[in-house]
Design an enzyme around this catalytic site. Sequence first.
Site, PDB file in Angstrom:
ATOM      1  N   CYS A  23       0.874  -1.292  -0.038  1.00 20.46           N
ATOM      2  CA  CYS A  23       0.031   0.028  -0.100  1.00 20.46           C
ATOM      3  C   CYS A  23       0.833   1.252  -0.010  1.00 20.46           C
ATOM      4  O   CYS A  23       0.327   2.396   0.061  1.00 20.46           O
ATOM      5  CB  CYS A  23      -0.930   0.140   1.328  1.00 20.46           C
ATOM      6  SG  CYS A  23       0.015   0.300   2.850  1.00 20.46           S
ATOM      7  N   GLU A1194       7.107 -25.388 -10.512  1.00 20.86           N
ATOM      8  CA  GLU A1194       7.393 -25.966  -9.297  1.00 20.86           C
ATOM      9  C   GLU A1194       8.982 -26.432  -9.053  1.00 20.86           C
ATOM     10  O   GLU A1194       9.505 -26.521  -7.893  1.00 20.86           O
ATOM     11  CB  GLU A1194       6.293 -26.924  -8.746  1.00 20.86           C
ATOM     12  CG  GLU A1194       5.126 -26.554  -8.457  1.00 20.86           C
ATOM     13  CD  GLU A1194       3.744 -27.689  -8.597  1.00 20.86           C
ATOM     14  OE1 GLU A1194       3.714 -28.262  -9.655  1.00 20.86           O
ATOM     15  OE2 GLU A1194       3.555 -27.933  -7.494  1.00 20.86           O
TER      16      GLU A1194
END
Length: 1248
Positions: A23, A1194
């Site tokens: 933010c 992965e």
Amino acid sequence: MPVYVCCLTGTKIGCLEGVCGSCTVVVGKWDLTKNKARYVSVNACLVPLFWLDLCFVLTVEGIGNPEKMHPIQERLSRGHGSQCGYCSPGFVMAMYALLRNNPYPSEKEIKQTLKGNLCRCTGYRPILEAFNTFTSKNVNGCSGCPGQVNGQCCQTNSSSSNKNDFTDIYEKELTKWENFPKYDPTQELIFPPELIKIIASLQNEKVLTLHSKNLTVICPKSLKHVKELLIDSPKSSKIYHVSSGQALRLHFCQSETVEGSSTIWIAYNKCEEMKRLEHSENEILIGAALSLTEVRNALADHSKNEVLNEMIWLQDQYSTPSVRNVATWSGSLLSAHGDFPSLALALNLKIYLYNFDTDESSIIRVDENFFSSGRAVITGNTVITHGVIDLKEIKSIRAAKFEPELHQLFNMVEVQYKDDQNRIALNGFKKHPLLFQDIEYENLENELQKETISKEKLEGLQSLINLAKQEKNLKEENHFETLQLFLPSENKKGKNGSVGRPLAHQYADRHTTGDAKFVGDLRVADLLHMALVLSTEAYAEIIDVDPSEALKLDGVLSYVDVKDIPEKGTNLPGLHPMSCPSDDTTPVFADKEVICIGQTIGAIVAETIEIARKAVKLVRVEYKPLKPIISIDDAIKAKSYYTPEPIVFKLGEDPDKIFKDCAYTVEGDVHLPGQQHCYMEPQSAVVVPEENGEWTIFAATQHASNVQLQSACILGIMKNKISVRVKRIGGGFGGKSGMQCGRARSPALIAANKLKKPISCVMDRKEDMLNTGGRHPAFAHYKLGCDSNGKLLAGEFTAYINGGYSQDVTVWVLGALVCTGDGTFHVPNIKYTGYACKTHTASNTAMRGFGQPQATFIIEYAMDKLARKAGILPEKMREMNIAKEGQTRIDGHVIKHDELQKCWEECKKLSDYKKLRADVEEFNKTSKTRKRGLALTATRFGLLHGKTFEQAFVLVQIYLDGTVAVSIGGTEMGQGLNIKCLQVASQALNLPIEKITMIEANTEKTANAPVTGGSQGADVYGHAIKIACNQLMSKLELLLKKHSDKNWEDIVGIAYNECIPLSAGVHGQFPRGEVGGSDDGPCYHTTGTVCTVVEIDITTGNHWLKSVDIVMDTGDSLNPAIDIGQIEGAFMQMYGHMTMERVVYDEKGNLLTDSFRRYRMPTVENVPEKFRVMLLKNSNSYPGAVYSSKGIGEPPLLLGASTFFAIKDAILSLSTGKVLSNDAFINHIEPPLTQFKLRKACDELIKI
Ligand SMILES: Cc1cc2nc3c(=O)[nH]c(=O)nc-3n(C[C@H](O)[C@H](O)[C@H](O)COP(=O)(O)OP(=O)(O)OC[C@H]3O[C@@H](n4cnc5c(N)ncnc54)[C@H](O)[C@@H]3O)c2cc1C
Ligand code: FES
Ligand code: FES
């Protein structure tokens, strides 16, 4: 801060407590006296509104847009520094604040600035590389390059130069920095002149007052106004005197109670007396409302006085620069936690007080009584006005700080006076700092013991002392070296194809400019908001739920729970046979009982999310507690398992028979804790009821079609009434697949059905961490044996994983663990048994690697130990036991299309392994307090995962202007699926990629898509897209030949007129059979090797990743930038798991790691000093794979385990052979190897 009210959704909310930095915005303040602005980054989630009065607030949208990007945005985007993009606006703005004050910062300043911004996807390397192009060393760059060094592009220069062997064949520039325009700070936005005028005109204004329902904030310009304000204020009001109000705001937001009565804050951020800053040679006067950053800068300005260096060092250890820019020293002092209180205590800081009731000033010292009782004088209407740091008598200062575990913070400040007396302040041991005077370090422990400090905490003392003794070099700058090697793209056909090019992520420009919308950003008409009522008991009967007080709050519309599920619907959507997973009993709402702390009992719907969150605190739940099962140990005792029988895989003879022939065997237990996904975008959904019982669901999910199915089950309606739309998600890592992505959506759906209104449910971080599970914690017993040369002969393993309160995909994860239990090795006689435990903790689920990280770690752990017992270097033993192509794995499948041995050899070359090993040994011989360790480990990951997961329907549509839209059912979550699919389409259609787009995944266009996961998205969708494009081109190519003078657009027009299809919908199934693949088992393996070198400080427990060299086989990479991004990000995720991350429950089932403040993960400070990745050439790929590429998401994660073994190697260098056979000691070293554990292990080893 109401950026959302302005619909500026670029600023993201990731934690709401100042930790993640998503933010971050920039605040400019105009200084009328200096006639200039100063810019600071702040966290929008924390900074109080009044603090922004007369400020120029810049959000990510304010500095650029996709059409005209700011250089920071452009370099981050094109430099591949944005994957899911959720963190990107925060990084951009943190960097922007730095550049506004310092256009040519150093690498160290950049790292310092970014350490409060978390990114879970990238591993930080590309972010640092992009931002390091702004460094001072690059200022004199030529016109093309952002900066040049020694006549070369700065980035070329920053890369290792001794890799010429490889650079002949490989390309090494994912981003051509020399093509970027030079940064010109004079082009920055100016501080708005109108605002300067307003500031000047309001100069004499006495106070600013803000009112909300229960809160009035008054910001006086001078102390003399406060008295009048106090007289005028209503007697019933509670009054707080605040400096910045940031801490108080956080406290109220997180408080479990709802404040009812009216409150007044008197805020001193504008008060002249409290903003004073004066220094003379012997004194520094600091006004109470100065921020910690302002104090730090004042010390730095005074830093001719070297005495202050350690104070500055301590301030620079502050966790989050954006928090520090607002937080004040007085607020910090009164909190008693953290760094400033110890500093003040050791300095015997003089503080000046003013009492508004008596109109009297007084002076007190921060001394031994201050925190226990003296602070009591600063209550009521007494305030701190300023403080004075007296430097006259100070000879030297020493400081130390470390944060070993779970948001524990220890620090120490020692002030030595000219009369040879000293004051030592220690914080972290009690609720407030403790003072010791005229004391030697050796006596500190005895003195501290008198304060009845726990033994565990006392262990922190020695680290502090050791650190305090080390000299701090404020200027120290470790140059960051990176290298990415990949093969140049050879377009397989046609001039336009883009396969193999390192193109940026499809949404990168939108991410870095804040243009990208996530589910929580969506606004539809009449949207209501939802917060969840979560269980506070691990296992209990629900006696009663009373939402009546919550329903009385203004703005609250409804409480929903299991009773609101329609008659034809279900609370158990996972029981549908086609659900993924099926046979799962995860309930949407708790029904009659709760089975985990954090389980959803009900939900409140309100007009705003703030009201909803306030209201859930008022819902009363009465429980009858029962005895919970929490740990794996508890489950084993209670035989609480998900399958009646364990899962067992075997290869060869019964290992028990073989062990007796082994020259060496090791046997023992090992624990691996749980890991949180920490996707930056929390679980979220917006559900919209439409006409005729239809629904649109915007879901943050990795599996849109499963959302559609489960939602239909919950409401008892037909699937075809529901359209699920997924544009992007802010990271998934498996946590938004399975049952888990229903945690926000399913309650919202039930509420929206009840109220017939659209509802948004966006969890806050705590809700998310409590309510959702992560990687399964594991416990294993192992026995491994080899012959006298180190060749493995037999292994026997029994593993238990903690599935939590519901099955989800636990049994599949266990299956994956057991059937890959041999890792990268050939163990000719092996037996692996696995149990899935059922407990009353959060339901664990899929997470990147899906059982294989646990499997890899367990066998590598046993292998490492066996090698040391046999007196063989672990990497030698690994090398001689690598399973080869054609050998059979524990699951009975033969290894095919595998390049592990080649990766191993190339990695040794890339890292210069022999020299590295010799350097490590040499270093350890001469260095006393620092030791180095090395580990060479590998990964082998089989792909693809089986029938139904390998099919997909895609749509390729050509429009009449010649542009193309591709639709897939897979989710773009940062892994670059979309750009890879676009590249495949561009290659197959021989069209420039700019002409092709993907808008969103939508179940209306592409039905029954498999889950996006398992590293196979590009394989599955790429394959189907290629077929669809080929179908279209089979007709269009004839036209192209026939009308060779026409361009593509003309051909499309001709095709349309001749009624030739311009759309193709194709169901593609990965062609394992057609090119010789077996019916089950992997078609190919993605493999890789890493060589990791670490350095540890045995006195403090600190460690640093000195170098990481990875060689990975990704086949003929579809996009090297994306693949390298996946490799680096995955490596860092597993590194976090090995060294700092863990999920901790207490015995009652309370999650102690329930927020980003309490759960630590890697930051920019943890990036390896040298980070080099090479994509192997000459891949032995599966012929059926898409343009010979291999899946990558992965496999590289498993390489991160090397960090653990390298640290262990460094620790064991202390043994000089003494303890190699001491099993008990070696067992001791388990992940995460936190600072605490690391130092303790070193201490114990030294004592042996
Ligand atoms: C994400 C995060 C990371 C952090 N990391 C660190 C860290 O690394 N190191 C560290 O040391 N700290 C850290 N902190 C703690 C932080 O520094 C303190 O919370 C902060 O300094 C408090 O200051 P404030 O200005 O926000 O206080 P305020 O909210 O203004 O006030 C806090 C309290 O002090 C009282 N008060 C304030 N000023 C006065 C005054 N002049 N006179 C009388 N009473 C007053 C208020 O009434 C209130 O009770 C961190 C905090 C967060 C949220
Ligand atoms: S720091 Fe504000 S949302 Fe995380
Ligand atoms: S790109 Fe940073 S969190 Fe995803």
